[in-house]
Motif scaffolding. Sequence first.
Motif, PDB file in Angstrom:
ATOM      1  N   GLY A  54      -2.936 -17.601 -55.135  1.00  9.74           N
ATOM      2  CA  GLY A  54      -1.512 -17.932 -55.026  1.00  9.74           C
ATOM      3  C   GLY A  54      -1.192 -18.635 -53.721  1.00  9.74           C
ATOM      4  O   GLY A  54      -0.417 -19.604 -53.700  1.00  9.74           O
ATOM      5  N   TYR A  55      -1.773 -18.151 -52.627  1.00 11.79           N
ATOM      6  CA  TYR A  55      -1.555 -18.806 -51.339  1.00 11.79           C
ATOM      7  C   TYR A  55      -2.164 -20.206 -51.327  1.00 11.79           C
ATOM      8  O   TYR A  55      -1.584 -21.133 -50.774  1.00 11.79           O
ATOM      9  CB  TYR A  55      -2.128 -17.978 -50.205  1.00 11.79           C
ATOM     10  CG  TYR A  55      -1.382 -16.693 -49.938  1.00 11.79           C
ATOM     11  CD1 TYR A  55      -0.006 -16.607 -50.131  1.00 11.79           C
ATOM     12  CD2 TYR A  55      -2.038 -15.559 -49.508  1.00 11.79           C
ATOM     13  CE1 TYR A  55       0.679 -15.433 -49.898  1.00 11.79           C
ATOM     14  CE2 TYR A  55      -1.366 -14.386 -49.265  1.00 11.79           C
ATOM     15  CZ  TYR A  55       0.000 -14.326 -49.461  1.00 11.79           C
ATOM     16  OH  TYR A  55       0.674 -13.168 -49.227  1.00 11.79           O
ATOM     17  N   LEU A  56      -3.328 -20.344 -51.931  1.00 14.46           N
ATOM     18  CA  LEU A  56      -3.966 -21.655 -52.003  1.00 14.46           C
ATOM     19  C   LEU A  56      -3.101 -22.633 -52.809  1.00 14.46           C
ATOM     20  O   LEU A  56      -2.934 -23.795 -52.423  1.00 14.46           O
ATOM     21  CB  LEU A  56      -5.349 -21.525 -52.629  1.00 14.46           C
ATOM     22  CG  LEU A  56      -6.220 -22.761 -52.648  1.00 14.46           C
ATOM     23  CD1 LEU A  56      -6.574 -23.170 -51.227  1.00 14.46           C
ATOM     24  CD2 LEU A  56      -7.486 -22.487 -53.432  1.00 14.46           C
ATOM     25  N   ALA A  57      -2.521 -22.149 -53.887  1.00 13.74           N
ATOM     26  CA  ALA A  57      -1.641 -22.999 -54.691  1.00 13.74           C
ATOM     27  C   ALA A  57      -0.370 -23.356 -53.929  1.00 13.74           C
ATOM     28  O   ALA A  57       0.101 -24.495 -53.999  1.00 13.74           O
ATOM     29  CB  ALA A  57      -1.286 -22.299 -55.998  1.00 13.74           C
ATOM     30  N   SER A  58       0.184 -22.398 -53.182  1.00 15.34           N
ATOM     31  CA  SER A  58       1.408 -22.709 -52.440  1.00 15.34           C
ATOM     32  C   SER A  58       1.139 -23.641 -51.267  1.00 15.34           C
ATOM     33  O   SER A  58       2.021 -24.405 -50.868  1.00 15.34           O
ATOM     34  CB  SER A  58       2.086 -21.430 -51.954  1.00 15.34           C
ATOM     35  OG  SER A  58       1.277 -20.789 -50.984  1.00 15.34           O
ATOM     36  N   ILE A  59      -0.062 -23.604 -50.721  1.00 14.44           N
ATOM     37  CA  ILE A  59      -0.416 -24.549 -49.656  1.00 14.44           C
ATOM     38  C   ILE A  59      -0.633 -25.945 -50.231  1.00 14.44           C
ATOM     39  O   ILE A  59      -0.230 -26.947 -49.641  1.00 14.44           O
ATOM     40  CB  ILE A  59      -1.669 -24.058 -48.907  1.00 14.44           C
ATOM     41  CG1 ILE A  59      -1.324 -22.841 -48.066  1.00 14.44           C
ATOM     42  CG2 ILE A  59      -2.256 -25.152 -48.036  1.00 14.44           C
ATOM     43  CD1 ILE A  59      -2.537 -22.142 -47.474  1.00 14.44           C
ATOM     44  N   SER A  60      -1.267 -26.032 -51.394  1.00 11.20           N
ATOM     45  CA  SER A  60      -1.591 -27.346 -51.953  1.00 11.20           C
ATOM     46  C   SER A  60      -0.431 -27.996 -52.708  1.00 11.20           C
ATOM     47  O   SER A  60      -0.446 -29.210 -52.915  1.00 11.20           O
ATOM     48  CB  SER A  60      -2.804 -27.235 -52.869  1.00 11.20           C
ATOM     49  OG  SER A  60      -2.508 -26.422 -53.974  1.00 11.20           O
ATOM     50  N   SER A  61       0.567 -27.244 -53.121  1.00  8.82           N
ATOM     51  CA  SER A  61       1.647 -27.829 -53.922  1.00  8.82           C
ATOM     52  C   SER A  61       2.449 -28.900 -53.193  1.00  8.82           C
ATOM     53  O   SER A  61       2.820 -29.900 -53.827  1.00  8.82           O
ATOM     54  CB  SER A  61       2.556 -26.733 -54.470  1.00  8.82           C
ATOM     55  OG  SER A  61       3.219 -26.076 -53.424  1.00  8.82           O
TER      56      SER A  61
END
Length: 129
Positions: A54-61
């Motif tokens: 989830g953190y990886l997705a929020s960083i990459s979004s």
Amino acid sequence: MLLGPEGSSSVIMSLSLVGKMAITGVYQLIWLYSTELFPTEYRSMAVCQGMFMGYLASISSPYINDLLGELVVWAPSTVFGVSALVAGAVALILPETRDSHLPELSSLRDKPTKESLKGKTGQELSSSV
């Protein structure tokens, strides 16, 4: 309104707030569901891996939004929408756990065999299982 910023600002603000509220509610439901999905001994590791993704997705979004948004206006929304639909479809594969016994330990551990239980009394038997 869907393809450009020409829409009414109050409609855009309302839809944005409803979307944020829905995301927050779904995020809380994911926490509840994911903690009950895994056996106790692996629960913390599995929840941490989910948090990491989830953190990886929020960083990459923001990068997806900036890079794809410059090329095609509708591409970031399509990427995020398709990924949400794929995640929902994969979640449908998970088994239903209502009214079923969930193990405290994984089934990977050695279970007692009939030979190891021979000659034990009921009290010894209940403490070994």
